[in-house]
Design a protein around this motif. Structure first.
Motif, mmCIF file in Angstrom:
data_model
loop_
_atom_site.group_PDB
_atom_site.id
_atom_site.type_symbol
_atom_site.label_atom_id
_atom_site.label_comp_id
_atom_site.label_asym_id
_atom_site.label_seq_id
_atom_site.Cartn_x
_atom_site.Cartn_y
_atom_site.Cartn_z
ATOM 1 N N ASN A 1 -8.000 -78.849 79.293
ATOM 2 C CA ASN A 1 -8.760 -77.873 79.654
ATOM 3 C C ASN A 1 -10.269 -78.439 79.649
ATOM 4 O OD1 ASN A 1 -9.109 -77.877 76.903
ATOM 5 N ND2 ASN A 1 -8.572 -75.682 76.532
ATOM 6 N N GLY B 1 -7.670 -72.513 82.061
ATOM 7 C CA GLY B 1 -7.963 -71.431 81.072
ATOM 8 C C GLY B 1 -9.186 -70.414 81.840
ATOM 9 N N SER B 2 -9.658 -70.892 83.286
ATOM 10 C CA SER B 2 -10.873 -70.069 83.908
ATOM 11 C C SER B 2 -10.076 -68.800 84.193
ATOM 12 C CB SER B 2 -11.284 -70.820 85.224
ATOM 13 O OG SER B 2 -12.062 -71.996 84.580
ATOM 14 N N SER B 3 -10.860 -67.786 84.508
ATOM 15 C CA SER B 3 -10.359 -66.407 85.079
ATOM 16 C C SER B 3 -10.333 -66.638 86.742
ATOM 17 C CB SER B 3 -11.272 -65.396 84.620
ATOM 18 O OG SER B 3 -12.513 -65.504 85.272
ATOM 19 N N VAL B 4 -9.302 -65.649 87.269
ATOM 20 C CA VAL B 4 -9.273 -65.527 88.586
ATOM 21 C C VAL B 4 -10.619 -65.141 89.132
ATOM 22 C CG1 VAL B 4 -8.190 -64.088 90.510
ATOM 23 C CG2 VAL B 4 -6.945 -64.663 88.305
ATOM 24 N N ALA B 5 -11.453 -64.294 88.406
ATOM 25 C CA ALA B 5 -12.874 -63.985 88.751
ATOM 26 C C ALA B 5 -13.680 -65.291 89.060
ATOM 27 C CB ALA B 5 -13.498 -63.124 87.857
ATOM 28 N N ALA B 6 -13.685 -66.053 88.101
ATOM 29 C CA ALA B 6 -14.308 -67.407 88.165
ATOM 30 C C ALA B 6 -13.950 -68.322 89.503
ATOM 31 C CB ALA B 6 -14.409 -68.164 86.852
ATOM 32 N N ASP C 1 -1.359 -63.614 90.415
ATOM 33 C CA ASP C 1 -0.404 -64.707 89.754
ATOM 34 C C ASP C 1 0.100 -65.475 90.613
ATOM 35 O OD1 ASP C 1 -1.697 -63.896 87.487
ATOM 36 O OD2 ASP C 1 0.271 -63.106 86.406
ATOM 37 N N ILE D 1 -1.805 -69.717 88.579
ATOM 38 C CA ILE D 1 -2.416 -68.799 87.922
ATOM 39 C C ILE D 1 -1.344 -68.029 87.212
ATOM 40 C CG2 ILE D 1 -4.067 -66.840 88.014
ATOM 41 C CD1 ILE D 1 -5.702 -68.234 90.332
ATOM 42 N N GLY E 1 -3.513 -63.958 84.976
ATOM 43 C CA GLY E 1 -5.095 -63.803 85.250
ATOM 44 C C GLY E 1 -5.765 -65.233 84.863
ATOM 45 N N LYS E 2 -5.148 -66.242 84.446
ATOM 46 C CA LYS E 2 -5.979 -67.541 84.069
ATOM 47 C C LYS E 2 -5.343 -68.602 85.027
ATOM 48 C CE LYS E 2 -8.326 -65.527 80.749
ATOM 49 N NZ LYS E 2 -9.822 -65.278 80.709
ATOM 50 N N THR F 1 -3.634 -71.881 84.846
ATOM 51 C CA THR F 1 -2.610 -72.493 83.862
ATOM 52 C C THR F 1 -2.339 -74.016 84.271
ATOM 53 O OG1 THR F 1 -0.812 -71.814 85.058
ATOM 54 C CG2 THR F 1 -1.491 -70.630 83.200
#
Length: 224
Positions: free
Chosen positions: A151, A162-167, A186, A205, A208-209, A211
Motif C-alpha cells: 500500500n 486501501g483507497s476508497s471507492v469514492a477516491a 465491489d 475492490i 468499499g476499498k 485490495t
C-alpha cells in the motif's frame, strides 16, 4: 495481484556542498622611490593603523550555494519513482520491456517460464509483500502486468491499496467495473491510465476499498 487469481502463475537526502571562503594575504604598496634592501632598522616605520587594515579587507564574503543552515528550510524531497505505479511502469521497470531489459533494472526476482508463446514469464518485484508484486511477460508485447507490491505504492493520482471507492471515482471518472461482477461497487474494474493510452489500471475492490492494484498493458494476454 494475488497469485491465485492469475491464469499464468501458480524504496535521497540531498548533499549539501559546503564551500570554504578564504582571502589571500597581500603586500601593501608603499609610495616613494625604492632603496637598497638593508637589515631591519630601529627607526622602522610604525605599522599601519588598525583602521587602515580593516579598510583593505574584502567588503563582502564570496557567494556560497544556499544551504539549510542559511535558508532555514530543508531541501524538497520527491517521492521516489520506484514507489509510483504508472503511467509507464514502476520506476525503471516499464511496460513493453523484454525480459532481459526488465532483469537489468534490478527491481525483479529471477524469471520463471511456462510454455513457448503468449504469457509465458512471471516473477515478482523485490519489494513485494507475500504474493503481491507480480510481474508478467508476454512474447507478443513484453512486460504486460506490474502489480503493486504494497500500500506504499501509489498511482500518480494518489490511489493505492486501501483507497476508497469514492477516491477511485474521483481520480478516475472513467472507472468501469467488470460486468461479470455485477453492478455493485465491489469486484474487479479498470480505469484508463492518464498519460498512457496503451495501459489500464486494474483494481479489485472489496468492502468499499481497493485490495489489489495493477498496471497492465491493454494487450495483455495473461488472464481475463
Amino acid at each position: 495481484m494475488r497469485i491465485a487469481r492469475l491464469a499464468a502463475v501458480a524504496v535521497l537526502p540531498a548533499t549539501i556542498l559546503a564551500v570554504a571562503a578564504c582571502t589571500d594575504g597581500g603586500v601593501r604598496a608603499v609610495d616613494g622611490t625604492a632603496g637598497p634592501v638593508t637589515g631591519a632598522s630601529s627607526s622602522s616605520a610604525a605599522p599601519p593603523a588598525a583602521t587602515s587594515a580593516a579598510t583593505s579587507a574584502p567588503t563582502s564574503a564570496p557567494t556560497t550555494p544556499p544551504s539549510t543552515a542559511a535558508t532555514g528550510t530543508a531541501p524538497a524531497r520527491s517521492t521516489p519513482a520506484r514507489l509510483v505505479l504508472g503511467p509507464k511502469g514502476y520506476g525503471a521497470l516499464k511496460l513493453g520491456m523484454s525480459r532481459e531489459a526488465a532483469s537489468a533494472t534490478g527491481l525483479i526476482d529471477s524469471w520463471k517460464t511456462s510454455g513457448t508463446s503468449g504469457c509465458i514469464g512471471y516473477t515478482h518485484l523485490k519489494a513485494n509483500t507475500g504474493d503481491e508484486g507480480s510481474v508478467l511477460y508476454s512474447t507478443a508485447t513484453g512486460i504486460v502486468v506490474i502489480d503493486a507490491p504494497s500500500n506504499a505504492v501509489r498511482t500518480p493520482e494518489g490511489i493505492h491499496i486501501g483507497s476508497s471507492v469514492a477516491a477511485v471515482l474521483k481520480a478516475y471518472p472513467d472507472w468501469e467495473p467488470a460486468e461479470a461482477d455485477g453492478p455493485g461497487a465491489d469486484g474487479r474494474g479498470w480505469a484508463p491510465v492518464p498519460g498512457n493510452r496503451d495501459a489500464y489500471y486494474r483494481m479489485m475492490i472489496q468492502g468499499g476499498k481497493v485490495t489489489d492494484l495493477t498496471l497492465q498493458h491493454k494487450n495483455q494476454d495473461c488472464y481475463e
